[in-house]
Design a protein around this motif. Structure first.
Motif, mmCIF file in Angstrom:
data_model
loop_
_atom_site.group_PDB
_atom_site.id
_atom_site.type_symbol
_atom_site.label_atom_id
_atom_site.label_comp_id
_atom_site.label_asym_id
_atom_site.label_seq_id
_atom_site.Cartn_x
_atom_site.Cartn_y
_atom_site.Cartn_z
ATOM 1 N N UNK A 143 0.802 -1.226 0.000
ATOM 2 C CA UNK A 143 0.000 0.000 0.000
ATOM 3 C C UNK A 143 0.839 1.281 0.000
ATOM 4 N N UNK A 144 2.108 1.176 0.376
ATOM 5 C CA UNK A 144 3.002 2.336 0.314
ATOM 6 C C UNK A 144 4.254 1.923 -0.456
ATOM 7 N N UNK A 145 4.533 2.661 -1.524
ATOM 8 C CA UNK A 145 5.738 2.401 -2.317
ATOM 9 C C UNK A 145 6.473 3.716 -2.490
ATOM 10 N N UNK A 217 9.987 11.401 8.060
ATOM 11 C CA UNK A 217 8.722 12.099 8.325
ATOM 12 C C UNK A 217 7.805 12.035 7.101
ATOM 13 N N UNK A 218 8.387 12.178 5.939
ATOM 14 C CA UNK A 218 7.581 12.153 4.694
ATOM 15 C C UNK A 218 6.995 10.753 4.466
ATOM 16 N N UNK A 219 7.814 9.720 4.699
ATOM 17 C CA UNK A 219 7.323 8.348 4.500
ATOM 18 C C UNK A 219 6.245 8.027 5.552
ATOM 19 N N UNK A 220 6.437 8.538 6.761
ATOM 20 C CA UNK A 220 5.423 8.291 7.796
ATOM 21 C C UNK A 220 4.090 8.951 7.442
ATOM 22 N N UNK A 221 4.154 10.112 6.790
ATOM 23 C CA UNK A 221 2.904 10.750 6.320
ATOM 24 C C UNK A 221 2.200 9.860 5.305
ATOM 25 N N UNK A 222 2.981 9.315 4.377
ATOM 26 C CA UNK A 222 2.387 8.430 3.356
ATOM 27 C C UNK A 222 1.798 7.191 4.026
ATOM 28 N N UNK A 223 2.532 6.667 5.029
ATOM 29 C CA UNK A 223 2.065 5.462 5.722
ATOM 30 C C UNK A 223 0.765 5.754 6.483
ATOM 31 N N UNK A 224 0.715 6.914 7.143
ATOM 32 C CA UNK A 224 -0.492 7.273 7.906
ATOM 33 C C UNK A 224 -1.687 7.386 6.956
ATOM 34 N N UNK A 225 -1.442 7.979 5.790
ATOM 35 C CA UNK A 225 -2.528 8.130 4.809
ATOM 36 C C UNK A 225 -3.010 6.773 4.315
ATOM 37 N N UNK A 226 -2.125 5.765 4.371
ATOM 38 C CA UNK A 226 -2.488 4.414 3.910
ATOM 39 C C UNK A 226 -3.014 3.555 5.063
ATOM 40 N N UNK A 227 -3.137 4.149 6.267
ATOM 41 C CA UNK A 227 -3.755 3.422 7.375
ATOM 42 C C UNK A 227 -2.784 2.762 8.343
ATOM 43 N N UNK A 228 -1.482 3.010 8.206
ATOM 44 C CA UNK A 228 -0.522 2.464 9.169
ATOM 45 C C UNK A 228 -0.562 3.325 10.441
ATOM 46 N N UNK A 229 -0.551 2.661 11.606
ATOM 47 C CA UNK A 229 -0.569 3.403 12.853
ATOM 48 C C UNK A 229 0.753 3.215 13.577
#
Ligand code: DC
Length: 232
Positions: A143-145, A217-229
């Motif tokens: 879900x995140x690439x 920080x940027x990858x964590x934003x993408x992950x949060x948007x994809x539902x990773x907590x």
């Protein structure tokens, strides 16, 4: 080989020195995921080939050696490591001989099939997986690439710095590393089997002017948007 679904995988691809490792480890730590360094696995396979004394260009011999080798990865982002046949080779796989030979060994399709199967198992419980073909071949449904890149000169300075820990890398060392990176980029990008390539749906990040923390920080934003907590 059809990939198992990878709902909890963050795929991080890019060339050497783009900053994948610190970013992958940092993201895995925050999200409580495993960290899978696929480059370390290809390096351990290469060490097995060098120890066996077979020519890295002899695909059949390489396949035989790698099939007989047991490669295990520690996927703890705070203590990454790799073992070959039960012995720790974490430091040895970073040596110049392995670095010079790894592109040839990793171009052998049978080696890639074996590594990809093991990488999918390692990532099955949720992982940040770094490499060259994660978004395209190992976890195409992640879900995140992210495809991480940086200016070639900056990548060379970073890689040269890895060698001379604590010492400013000399100009000629940087130049030698730059030539070696260009050679490996060319081999890794032009091989027939799963070349270094951004997935069509990858987010491109350029780390040239960014710190590891800024990229994390940027990858964590993408992950949060994809539902990773974040892990507690
Ligand atoms: O990330 P690294 O520089 O340690 O990787 C070493 C080599 O392994 C790299 O030159 C290409 C190969 N590799 C690969 O072919 N596929 C991967 N998924 C990861 C690494």
């Amino acid at each position: 080989m059809s990939p198992a679904p990878s709902p909890r995988v963050i795929a991080l691809d890019g060339p050497s020195g783009s900053g994948k490792s610190p970013v992958a480890r940092g993201v895995a730590r925050v999200l409580g995921l495993s960290y899978v360094d696929t480059g370390a696995m290809y390096r351990a396979a290469t060490l097995a080939v060098l120890r066996a004394g077979v020519p890295p260009t002899d695909a059949e011999a390489v396949e035989r050696v790698v099939s007989a080798a047991t490669i295990s990865l520690s996927s703890d982002p705070d203590a990454p490591g790799v073992q070959l046949d039960g012995a720790d080779v974490t430091a040895e796989i970073r040596g110049p001989e392995v670095t010079a030979t790894v592109s040839a060994v990793s171009a052998v399709p049978a080696v890639r099939r074996r590594m990809v199967a093991q990488q999918r198992e390692l990532a099955a419980g949720g992982a940040v997986v770094e490499g060259r073909d994660i978004g395209t071949a190992v976890a195409p449904d992640a879900p995140v690439k992210v495809f991480l890149d940086a200016d070639p000169d900056v990548r060379a300075v970073r890689r040269a710095g890895d060698r001379d820990v604590g010492v400013r890398a000399e100009g000629d060392v940087v130049q030698a590393v730059a030539l070696d990176l260009a050679r490996r980029d060319r081999l890794d990008s032009t091989r027939a089997a799963s070349p270094l390539q951004a997935a069509a749906d990858a987010v491109h990040l350029d780390s040239t002017a960014l710190s590891a923390d800024e990229v994390i920080a940027r990858v964590l934003e993408l992950a949060a948007a994809a539902g990773f907590a974040a892990a507690r």
